[in-house]
Every structure is written in structure tokens, then in C-alpha cells.
Design a protein around this motif. Structure first.
Motif, PDB file in Angstrom:
ATOM      1  N   ALA A 273      30.064 -25.238  96.467  1.00 45.74           N
ATOM      2  CA  ALA A 273      29.468 -26.088  95.429  1.00 45.74           C
ATOM      3  C   ALA A 273      29.425 -25.361  94.091  1.00 45.74           C
ATOM      4  CB  ALA A 273      28.074 -26.524  95.858  1.00 45.74           C
ATOM      5  N   ASN A 274      29.016 -24.089  94.127  1.00 44.81           N
ATOM      6  CA  ASN A 274      28.994 -23.305  92.888  1.00 44.81           C
ATOM      7  C   ASN A 274      30.390 -23.155  92.302  1.00 44.81           C
ATOM      8  OD1 ASN A 274      26.231 -22.974  93.174  1.00 44.81           O
ATOM      9  ND2 ASN A 274      26.439 -21.010  94.265  1.00 44.81           N
ATOM     10  N   ASP A 277      31.258 -26.461  90.764  1.00 47.08           N
ATOM     11  CA  ASP A 277      30.555 -26.653  89.495  1.00 47.08           C
ATOM     12  C   ASP A 277      31.223 -25.876  88.366  1.00 47.08           C
ATOM     13  OD1 ASP A 277      28.710 -28.341  90.572  1.00 47.08           O
ATOM     14  OD2 ASP A 277      27.241 -26.770  91.023  1.00 47.08           O
ATOM     15  N   SER A 278      31.556 -24.638  88.652  1.00 46.71           N
ATOM     16  CA  SER A 278      32.213 -23.840  87.614  1.00 46.71           C
ATOM     17  C   SER A 278      33.568 -24.420  87.245  1.00 46.71           C
ATOM     18  CB  SER A 278      32.367 -22.393  88.084  1.00 46.71           C
ATOM     19  OG  SER A 278      33.204 -22.317  89.232  1.00 46.71           O
ATOM     20  N   VAL A 280      34.373 -27.596  87.541  1.00 45.09           N
ATOM     21  CA  VAL A 280      34.145 -28.861  86.839  1.00 45.09           C
ATOM     22  C   VAL A 280      33.880 -28.608  85.364  1.00 45.09           C
ATOM     23  CG1 VAL A 280      32.483 -30.748  86.591  1.00 45.09           C
ATOM     24  CG2 VAL A 280      33.415 -30.208  88.832  1.00 45.09           C
ATOM     25  N   GLU A 281      33.035 -27.602  85.097  1.00 44.26           N
ATOM     26  CA  GLU A 281      32.737 -27.289  83.701  1.00 44.26           C
ATOM     27  C   GLU A 281      33.986 -26.833  82.958  1.00 44.26           C
ATOM     28  OE1 GLU A 281      29.674 -24.414  83.671  1.00 44.26           O
ATOM     29  OE2 GLU A 281      28.142 -25.758  84.522  1.00 44.26           O
ATOM     30  N   TYR A 456      39.380 -33.367  87.744  1.00 45.99           N
ATOM     31  CA  TYR A 456      37.959 -33.470  87.394  1.00 45.99           C
ATOM     32  C   TYR A 456      37.250 -34.465  88.306  1.00 45.99           C
ATOM     33  CZ  TYR A 456      33.816 -34.296  84.519  1.00 45.99           C
ATOM     34  OH  TYR A 456      32.533 -34.415  84.081  1.00 45.99           O
ATOM     35  N   LEU A 460      34.449 -33.635  91.232  1.00 45.42           N
ATOM     36  CA  LEU A 460      33.164 -34.337  91.222  1.00 45.42           C
ATOM     37  C   LEU A 460      32.858 -34.923  92.596  1.00 45.42           C
ATOM     38  CD1 LEU A 460      33.188 -36.197  87.772  1.00 45.42           C
ATOM     39  CD2 LEU A 460      31.868 -34.173  88.402  1.00 45.42           C
ATOM     40  N   ARG A 463      32.016 -32.084  94.929  1.00 51.50           N
ATOM     41  CA  ARG A 463      30.693 -31.538  94.643  1.00 51.50           C
ATOM     42  C   ARG A 463      29.611 -32.374  95.307  1.00 51.50           C
ATOM     43  NH1 ARG A 463      28.868 -30.735  88.483  1.00 51.50           N
ATOM     44  NH2 ARG A 463      29.001 -33.004  88.526  1.00 51.50           N
ATOM     45  N   GLU A 464      29.818 -33.662  95.310  1.00 49.97           N
ATOM     46  CA  GLU A 464      28.854 -34.532  95.983  1.00 49.97           C
ATOM     47  C   GLU A 464      28.889 -34.293  97.493  1.00 49.97           C
ATOM     48  OE1 GLU A 464      26.584 -36.459  94.600  1.00 49.97           O
ATOM     49  OE2 GLU A 464      27.248 -35.653  92.681  1.00 49.97           O
TER      50      GLU A 464
END
Length: 798
Positions: A273-274, A277-278, A280-281, A456, A460, A463-464
Motif C-alpha cells: 500500500a505504501n 501510494d508513493s 500514485v503521487e 494511475y 488507485l 490501493r483500495e
């Protein structure tokens, strides 16, 4: 009749293996086996009595593969970093389950590094769960996990106990609840029982083991293995003296393994997940940058839609080309018209539509052609000087001038229009030529935008999924069978131990007997003697007996004796008579020499008892002591006959010619049996020379003539030459051997004597034979003697 007695048994003296004979070697020593079995059973009983029993615990689980779509980590398998990791094999999971970290957690959870033992007289027993005392360590767990400490507690009263670190040191009297200082900190011991008085007299030992050592010990005991090679079912096995402890360890191991793998999955999901997230950003920033690039590109190139604008450019180019071509056509028509106008006073018709789209030129051209037609008609009826014609000419010139001016004006206008159209065509064509490059650049930017946008959106979604996995973790294993114990001890196995005791009880004496028999070089019975000395008659065996008349350590037969000893000599007497009748001996047929290989084989014993047995039949028997170096007959019979030690004998006769043969022979009664005896006399300094004198022949001639049987006790044949010196006076020779005493190698000397005929009529006798070793399994005893009945053969009287 010339056949030796030994030849009658040649068929049985085969060198082939005889199972019955081999078994008899061991069966006759059954008491050894019985005693060995009793001792083995006793030892193993004590071993069972003082051995702590071990119990086994079993558990069975089934691993749930991470490739299963129901697994929480299945959603992560599509990610590139995760897709490269192969699913763990069952063997790897076994290694994880028995790893130091998992087992160490089991030790910590069950506090297995601290053990409590209750002391017994011989053994100590470990306590588990129901521990009557409570120990509170005033020290951190990290320090306690490194301690190796042992101490003893002896409860002396309801409130006090004796404390000592070493078993043999002087104890300290400590009260329950009192702080005890140790090298790793302090501790407080309190009783758990409500009635502390019930603990009085109890002795305990507490063992604190370092965590790493306790972990390694437990790892060595735990066994985890697959049910079969292709199965995901794991069997777990553990042995421990306490069944409940073994069950708890296996159950806790399953729990710790499940916790460990769950934490591992959560860490992996969290890290994923981390990572998402990185990413995704980063991709979001890249996507914004791509969008900005598109805006800048379209703004810089003044584009909204490259494809639609390219179509508009093409349409505008066509229209512009059409307009340019029309303008050039009109210009050419105007040039033609200008040429058609010609000079003044030259009147030629011009096309009526020369003005194309200009109505003024078209109107002037039509009016000019109309006036020109009127002039043509007037000229047909009037001349050129006609006023009307002249007036028409003037009008036509005026129109022509106006028309020329209009044409010139239109030509200028058309040239300006053509230049504009050509410039516009160049601009349009340049835009058309730049469209493919712009479209390629825009497509490249849009492609990046699409990739970034799809990635992207994908991240997402993942991540969910990862967030869901962190809150909803599927089980890592399925417990098929919870830990259960065997119920009964598996070690020591009483049945197997008693079987082992029986085996050892039988094999140890068997090995001893076998090795002793293998290393044994002695003869033990008639069969052994016949196997070593073939073709030599064996008269019989003299058993070892304990009952009878004992004289100076020698057993003597009695008159009408029914003992085993007497029966054995009677058998020898009978066999001797049989052999004697079969031989054709002319001289000294009644003279029997008794000799042996070495001393101690029982020559004197045999000579005396043979003489008594012969005399018991009513024959006149002379017992002669011819062993003048070591006379034994006098020593044996001295207590009975009370013979003067200085009485004259054979040596005196040989040394003194004045002594007659009859003077050295005396009649005695031994055990009510009358027998004549010639003692050997004094021990001379030159025995061999005396036996070589001529007077020795006189002795044997006299004895042979006066007696039915003459038994001569001679010296050992191998040690001295005495017997061989007088062997010519023997009609028969009894060569005595002794069971368990005579070596088989020594019998080579007897074989040589027989082969060279140095001893006349050589016959063999085995002395001191254990009754269990009798040849052919024979047993001596009187036929008419009542037999002893065993316990089970006794019948109650009616």
C-alpha cells in the motif's frame, strides 16, 4: 573282531553339521540362559521403574496457498514487484514453522524457560500448570531470558522453606514472601495453595534456562512433516514426559505460526500500500506534467483539435485554389478582351460574357456589340461618312474606351486578388505540411498521458484492494486435528523392552558359550576324542560324580556298588573284554598299562577303580604302581590301608636282587573288595635306569602268570620316558584323557604313539566327563535303580 570300537561309530562321527549336537551345547547349559534372562528382566524392570515415561502429541493442519484467490495477498500477485516472488513451497513453510523466531515465541508464551521439578527419592518429576508455588522475578524479561540458574526449595513449615543454590550446600531458612537476592536480581517465592501447610515436606527444584538454549532444545524435539509428497497437510509430532505440555506446545506453535504468517502478510500488504501510494503521487505529478505539456503544445500551435483543423485546412486549401484558378481565368479573359478591343476606329465584335462576374463590363460589352451590329446594318445602306455611322463610330469608340478602362481596372483588381490568394495558399499549405509533425508530437504526449492515466487508475484500484486486505485477512492454515496425546507412554516401551530383555538374556549366554566353544581346545567327551583320534578304540567315559566313597579326594567304587561311577567302570570293563577278545595277543595279554599324556589326567584314580571293578568279579587282580617318579597309589590308599611309608615296593625289588617278587606284593581289602597291590616303593634317583634293568621282566612275568588281570599305573608318556621303556611288557594300554583338561593339540602325541606302535594295544578312556557332555547323549545309572520323578509327573495316591 579286529575292528576297533571306534570304527563302529564312524558313520556318526561325520564332520557334517549336526543341528541336534549344536543345540545340545546350549541346551545343556539352560540354567545359564535362565539366570541371564532373570537378570536381564530384573535390570530392565529397574530401568522401567526409574525411567521417566514419554508421551507423544499429534496435530494436523492444512496450509492455505497464497495463490488461492480467496487469499488476501492474491490481489497483490498482479503487481510487478510481487509477481516475481514464487509461492512458498511446503518445505519452506515447515522451515518457517520450526524457525527460531516462531519457536522462541512459543517458549515465551508458555514460559518454558522456567521449569519446576518435585524431588523424589531417586527420580524427579516435572510440574506443569499445577505448580504449588509462585515465583515473582524482580527483573526484566530481557535479563531473565539470558539467565542460567538452578535452585532448590525444601518447604519446612507453612511459612518458611529452605533455600539453596547447590544441592550439597548448607540451606538458608527463608520465609514465604521474603525477597531473595540473586546475581541477576531479586525474586519472591509465595505458595499458591490456600493451605500452605499441605506443602510441608515437599522438595522442589527450579531450573531457569537461557531462552536461546530452551528454544534450541524445543526445536530439536518438534517434528513437522508432510502427509505425503504432494500434500499440503502437515503432521506435527512432539514427545514429552507431560502430555498436557506437549499438547499446549503444538497448539501454541500453530497459533504462533499463524500469527507470524498473518503479520508477514500484513507487512507485505502495508508495504505494498505504501509503495502504491508513493507511485500514485509520482504518477499523479507526471500526469499533471503531461496535461500541462498538451496545453502548452496546443496553445503554442493554436490548436484545439489537430484532426478537425487539418480537415479545415484541406478544405480551405481547395477553396483557395479554386478561387485562385477562377481569378486567373478572369484575368486571362480580361486580357483577351483587352486584345479584342484593338485600337480606335477598328471595330471588332467582342464576347458578350467577357466581363465574367463584372456587370458593368458585361453591360458595356453587350451595348458595344449591339451598336456594332447597328453600324453593320447602316453600312449596308449608307457609307462610312454617314452622319449616323459617324455618330455610331464616335459612340463605339467611347464605349470601347470605357470598356478598356473597366477591363484595366478589373485586371488590377484581379491581380491583387490573385496575389492574396497565392499568399493565402502558401499559408494554408504550410499549415497542412506541419499537421503530421504536430499530430505525431501530440499523439506522443497523449500516449504518455494515456499510460500515466491508466497506471494511475490501476494503482488507485490496487490501493483500495490493499487497504481492504489490511482489514480483512484470510486464514493462513486450517486446523484438521487439534493437538492430542497418545494416552499411554510411548517410551519406554514395556513390551519392546521386555522383548529386548529376553533377547539379551538369551543372546549374551549364547555369545559367551559360542565364543567359549569357539576358543575351546579341550576335549569334553567321547565324541571329541573319537573325532581327534580316529581308528583308536574308546572304551568309555568316566563321569564327574559327587556321591560315592571319597578317599583323600578320590572316589572309590564299592562292592555291589550301584552308583554312576561304578556303572561307568563296568561299561569300560565290558568294552575292554570285548576288545581284548578281538585281539590276538600271545604275551602279557592280561597286563594292562594305564598312562596319559601329562599328569593330572586321573591315571591313579582310573587304575585303582579299574582294579577294584575287575576284582569285584572274583578275578585275581594285581594293582602295580609303576610311576616311580611321582607315586600316587600309596597316597590315595594310605588312609584306608595304613601302609608304612617305608614299605618295600617295585623300586626296592629292582634295586635289591635279594628281594623276591612275592615279597613286594601284599593283599588288601578296599571297600570290602580283596585286591593285591604292588606299591612303587621309594623314589629312586635314577628311575629310567632302574626300569631298564633285567629284573623288570621278572616282575611282569611273575604278575602275568599269577594273576588274571594286572593293572599297571605308569608315568605320563609325554613327560618322561618311563612308560615307553617298559611298554613291551604291556598286552594292552589304556591311554587316559581328561575332559576339560586335555588339550586337543596334545593328542597329536597320542596319535604318533599309536601310529608308531610304541604302546601296545592302545585304547582310550575319557575321565571326568560332565554328565551333560556324555557322548551320544548317554546317561549313566543302574538299570534297576528307582528313578526320581519330577514334580509334574507325581500323581496323588488313590
Amino acid at each position: 573282531m579286529n575292528t576297533d570300537l571306534s570304527n563302529m561309530g564312524n558313520s556318526t562321527n561325520s564332520n557334517t553339521f549336526n543341528l541336534k549336537k549344536s543345540l545340545a551345547i546350549y541346551l545343556k547349559k539352560w540354567h545359564w540362559f535362565a539366570l541371564s534372562c532373570v537378570l536381564a528382566f530384573g535390570v530392565f524392570y529397574m530401568l522401567l521403574r526409574y525411567t521417566t515415561p514419554l508421551y507423544s502429541a499429534f496435530a494436523k493442519i492444512m496450509l492455505i496457498s497464497e495463490t488461492d484467490k480467496a487469499s488476501p495477498t492474491a490481489a497483490l500477485q498482479d503487481l510487478a514487484p510481487m509477481a516475481n516472488n514464487a509461492n512458498a513451497e511446503v518445505e519452506d513453510e515447515i522451515l518457517v514453522m520450526t524457525s527460531r523466531g516462531v519457536v522462541e515465541n512459543v517458549v515465551k508464551a508458555l514460559n518454558l524457560n522456567v521449569q519446576y521439578f518435585t524431588q523424589g527419592r531417586i527420580l524427579e518429576q516435572e510440574l506443569y500448570k499445577n505448580i504449588p508455588i509462585d515465583i515473582n522475578f524482580i527483573a526484566s524479561d530481557s535479563l531473565l531470558y539470558t539467565v542460567d540458574f538452578n535452585f532448590y526449595i525444601d518447604v519446612t513449615s507453612a511459612g518458611n522453606f529452605e533455600y539453596r543454590v547447590y544441592e550439597d550446600e548448607a540451606p538458608k531458612n527463608v520465609a514465604f514472601g521474603q525477597t531473595i537476592k540473586t546475581h541477576f536480581g531479586s525474586m519472591v517465592i509465595t505458595p499458591k495453595a490456600n493451605d500452605a501447610a499441605s506443602l510441608v515436606g515437599s522438595d522442589f527444584r527450579v531450573q531457569i534456562t537461557p531462552l536461546d538454549i530452551a528454544t534450541n532444545n524445543l526445536r530439536n524435539l518438534i517434528q513437522v512433516y508432510q502427509s505425503n509428497n504432494s500434500s499440503k497437510v502437515l503432521n506435527m509430532y512432539l514427545e514429552d514426559p507431560i502430555p498436557a505440555k506437549a499438547r499446549d506446545i503444538l497448539n501454541q506453535l500453530i497459533k504462533e505460526y499463524d500469527t507470524y504468517t498473518t503479520q508477514l502478510k500484513n507487512v507485505r500488504a502495508k508495504n505494498t500500500a505504501n509503495f502504491i501510494d508513493s507511485r500514485v503521487e509520482l504518477i499523479a505529478s507526471d500526469l499533471v506534467s503531461v496535461d500541462d505539456s498538451i496545453v502548452r503544445f496546443k496553445t503554442g500551435n493554436k490548436l484545439t483539435d489537430v484532426t478537425s483543423e487539418a480537415g479545415q485546412f484541406l478544405s480551405s486549401s481547395v477553396e483557395n485554389e479554386q478561387a485562385l484558378a477562377g481569378s486567373k481565368t478572369q484575368l486571362r479573359l480580361l486580357n483577351y478582351m483587352d486584345e479584342s478591343l484593338g485600337s480606335d476606329n477598328s471595330f471588332q465584335p467582342i464576347p458578350s460574357n467577357i466581363g465574367m462576374g463584372d456587370p458593368a463590363i458585361s453591360g458595356l460589352a453587350s451595348k458595344y456589340n449591339e451598336l456594332l451590329a447597328n453600324r453593320q446594318r447602316l453600312l449596308q445602306s449608307a457609307g462610312e461618312k454617314n452622319v449616323v455611322v459617324v455618330e455610331l463610330d464616335r459612340t463605339l469608340n467611347s464605349i470601347k474606351e470605357s470598356l478598356r478602362q473597366s477591363v484595366n481596372s478589373s485586371k488590377k483588381s484581379l491581380n491583387i486578388q490573385i496575389n492574396s490568394l497565392e499568399n493565402q495558399s502558401s499559408r494554408i499549405n504550410s499549415k497542412i505540411y506541419s499537421v503530421p509533425g504536430q499530430e505525431s508530437k501530440l499523439r506522443g504526449i497523449e500516449r504518455k498521458q494515456g499510460i500515466k492515466e491508466s497506471l494511475y487508475l490501476y494503482l488507485l484500484q490496487k490501493r483500495e484492494e490493499a487497504a481492504i486486505n489490511l482489514t480483512a485477512t484470510a486464514p493462513n492454515l486450517k486446523i484438521l486435528d487439534e493437538a492430542s496425546d497418545s494416552g499411554s507412554p510411548i517410551s519406554p516401551n514395556k513390551k519392546m523392552l521386555y522383548i529386548a530383555a529376553l533377547f539379551l538374556g538369551l543372546i549374551i549366554p549364547f555369545i559367551i558359550i559360542y565364543v567359549a566353544d569357539l576358543l575351546d581346545t579341550k576335549i569334553h567327551n567321547k565324541e571329541d576324542l573319537e573325532n581327534e583320534l580316529k581308528n583308536i578304540s574308546v572304551l568309555g567315559e568316566i563321569p564327574t560324580v559327587k556321591d560315592g566313597i571319597l578317599k583323600d579326594g578320590i572316589l572309590l567304587v564299592e562292592k555291589n556298588d550301584r552308583s554312576i561311577l561304578s556303572e561307568s567302570f563296568r561299561i569300560i570293563r565290558t568294552n575292554f573284554d570285548f576288545v581284548r577278545r578281538g585281539r590276538n595277543v600271545t604275551a602279557y595279554d592280561n597286563v594292562v598299562f594305564v598312562t596319559s599324556t601329562v599328569n593330572g589326567e586321573g591315571k591313579s584314580f582310573f587304575s585303582i577303580n579299574t582294579a577294584l571293578t575287575m576284582a569285584n568279579t572274583g578275578k585275581r587282580v594285581l594293582l602295580m604302581g609303576a610311576d616311580i617318579r611321582n607315586p600316587q597309589i600309596h597316597n590315595v590308599l594310605n588312609d584306608i590301608l595304613k601302609v608304612d611309608v617305608n614299605a618295600i615296593g617295585l623300586t626296592d625289588f629292582l634295586a635289591d636282587k635279594a628281594i623276591a617278587t612275592a615279597n613286594i606284593i601284599n593283599t588288601y581289602t578296599v571297600n570290602d573288595i580283596t585286591i593285591d597291590i604292588m606299591f612303587s616303593g621309594k623314589i629312586p634317583p635314577n628311575p629310567a635306569e632302574l626300569l631298564m634293568s633285567n629284573r623288570i621282566k621278572e616282575v611282569f612275568d611273575y604278575a602275568s602268570e599269577q594273576y588274571d588281570i594286572v593293572i599297571v599305573d605308569t608315568a605320563p608318556a609325554m613327560l618322561v620316558t618311563d612308560t615307553l621303556l617298559i611298554s613291551q611288557y604291556a598286552g594292552h594300554t589304556v591311554y587316559l584323557t581328561r575332559a576339560g583338561y586335555t588339550d586337543k593339540q596334545v593328542l597329536n602325541f597320542a596319535r604318533e604313539l599309536h601310529a608308531t606302535n610304541k604302546l601296545n594295544g592302545m585304547m582310550l578312556v575319557v575321565n571326568d566327563v560332565n554328565q551333560s557332555n556324555f557322548g551320544y547323549g548317554a546317561r549313566y545309572g543302574y538299570y534297576g535303580k528307582p528313578q526320581k520323578k519330577g514334580f509334574f509327573s507325581r500323581k496323588p495316591k488313590a
